[in-house]
Design an enzyme around this catalytic site. Structure first.
Site, mmCIF file in Angstrom:
data_model
loop_
_atom_site.group_PDB
_atom_site.id
_atom_site.type_symbol
_atom_site.label_atom_id
_atom_site.label_comp_id
_atom_site.label_asym_id
_atom_site.label_seq_id
_atom_site.Cartn_x
_atom_site.Cartn_y
_atom_site.Cartn_z
ATOM 1 N N GLY A 21 0.830 -1.203 0.000
ATOM 2 C CA GLY A 21 0.000 0.000 0.000
ATOM 3 C C GLY A 21 0.863 1.252 0.000
ATOM 4 O O GLY A 21 2.057 1.187 -0.261
ATOM 5 N N ASN A 22 0.251 2.386 0.268
ATOM 6 C CA ASN A 22 1.017 3.633 0.386
ATOM 7 C C ASN A 22 0.314 4.565 1.366
ATOM 8 O O ASN A 22 -0.748 4.243 1.886
ATOM 9 C CB ASN A 22 1.230 4.273 -1.000
ATOM 10 C CG ASN A 22 -0.071 4.701 -1.632
ATOM 11 O OD1 ASN A 22 -0.774 5.577 -1.135
ATOM 12 N ND2 ASN A 22 -0.425 4.060 -2.746
ATOM 13 N N ARG A 23 0.924 5.716 1.626
ATOM 14 C CA ARG A 23 0.474 6.596 2.703
ATOM 15 C C ARG A 23 -0.674 7.533 2.336
ATOM 16 O O ARG A 23 -1.035 8.395 3.127
ATOM 17 C CB ARG A 23 1.641 7.474 3.175
ATOM 18 C CG ARG A 23 2.736 6.725 3.878
ATOM 19 C CD ARG A 23 3.796 7.713 4.344
ATOM 20 N NE ARG A 23 4.938 7.055 4.911
ATOM 21 C CZ ARG A 23 4.987 6.567 6.149
ATOM 22 N NH1 ARG A 23 3.950 6.671 6.946
ATOM 23 N NH2 ARG A 23 6.076 5.974 6.582
ATOM 24 N N SER A 24 -1.234 7.410 1.147
ATOM 25 C CA SER A 24 -2.310 8.327 0.778
ATOM 26 C C SER A 24 -3.509 8.179 1.721
ATOM 27 O O SER A 24 -3.992 7.070 1.958
ATOM 28 C CB SER A 24 -2.768 8.041 -0.654
ATOM 29 O OG SER A 24 -3.954 8.753 -0.924
ATOM 30 N N ALA A 88 -3.357 7.853 -5.373
ATOM 31 C CA ALA A 88 -1.950 7.434 -5.355
ATOM 32 C C ALA A 88 -1.927 5.974 -5.793
ATOM 33 O O ALA A 88 -2.079 5.058 -4.975
ATOM 34 C CB ALA A 88 -1.376 7.606 -3.957
#
Ligand code: CTP
Length: 216
Positions: A21-24, A88
């Site tokens: 995943g990512n921090r968005s 993102a």
């Protein structure tokens, strides 16, 4: 008008219990979707997993992976006049998804990743989208140069660029400071809450759309 907004992160599955995943947080995209709806437009929000409430008056299409977001966009883009890509999206996804939970074994293991579709980048080239196309660029260096390159490569009308190396803005924050990068000019907007900024962005996008329609 019909407006498409993508928002949030994507989750790229590794096995039934793990993902990349990512921090968005999704906040900027949700605020933009909400601001368009408050202006009376019909909004479809295609979003990866976030902890946010769906804004009032917005049609919501939840997805998880980049591939699912791509399919959702492909299915709905045809009836949109404006599309804003605030998500993102993972650039890479595991080449295979394990059917069962991966058990630990060796001290080091390899995960092969393959490129995902550039969803924004395929709007013009693959889907023949002729409406107003807006992308984001989150950069840590050479903000304007990278944003300009994305504007051209993805055939956008506007890139909303933010420097994610600056503390207190961008990912996970309630505030943002962005530069609007158009083909012929740039405009720096002051630091603002994502809520207030969304209104300014929506106004700028609607003006751009009106200019584009008048020119055609
Ligand atoms: N984007 C997209 N699909 C992808 C990757 C990005 O639709 N697979 C969109 C994002 O929603 C954003 C814009 O493209 O509006 C720019 O995303 P970014 O990750 O900054 O650009 P990339 O093309 O992935 O370039 P790089 O990661 O090399 O900076």
């Amino acid at each position: 008008m019909n407006i498409l907004v993508t928002a949030g992160p994507t989750r790229e599955p590794i096995d039934p219990v793990r993902f990349i995943g990512n921090r968005s947080s999704g906040k900027m995209g949700y605020e933009i979707a909400s601001a368009f709806a408050r202006e009376g437009h019909t909004v479809l929000l295609v979003s990866g997993p976030t902890s946010l409430d769906v804004p009032d008056g917005v049609d919501f299409l939840p997805i998880e992976s980049a591939n699912e977001m791509n399919e959702a966009v492909a299915n709905h883009l045809g009836r949109m006049q404006v599309a804003v890509f605030a998500a993102a999206v993972a650039d890479y996804t595991p080449s295979t998804v394990a059917k069962e939970k991966i058990k630990k074994s060796a001290d080091a293991i390899m995960l092969e990743l393959v490129r995902t579709t550039d969803i924004l980048g395929s709007c013009r080239s693959e889907h023949g989208f002729a409406g107003t196309l807006v992308g984001f660029a989150a950069e840590t260096e050479n903000l304007i140069a990278h944003a300009r390159e994305k504007l051209t490569r993805k055939q956008c009308d506007l890139i909303i660029a933010n420097d994610v190396s600056k503390p207190g803005i961008g990912f996970e924050s309630d505030q943002n400071e962005v530069t609007l990068v158009y083909p012929e000019r740039i405009e720096q907007l002051p630091l603002a809450s994502k809520h207030d900024l969304a209104h300014q962005l929506v106004r700028a996008i609607l003006m751009l759309h009106a200019e584009k329609c008048a020119a055609n």
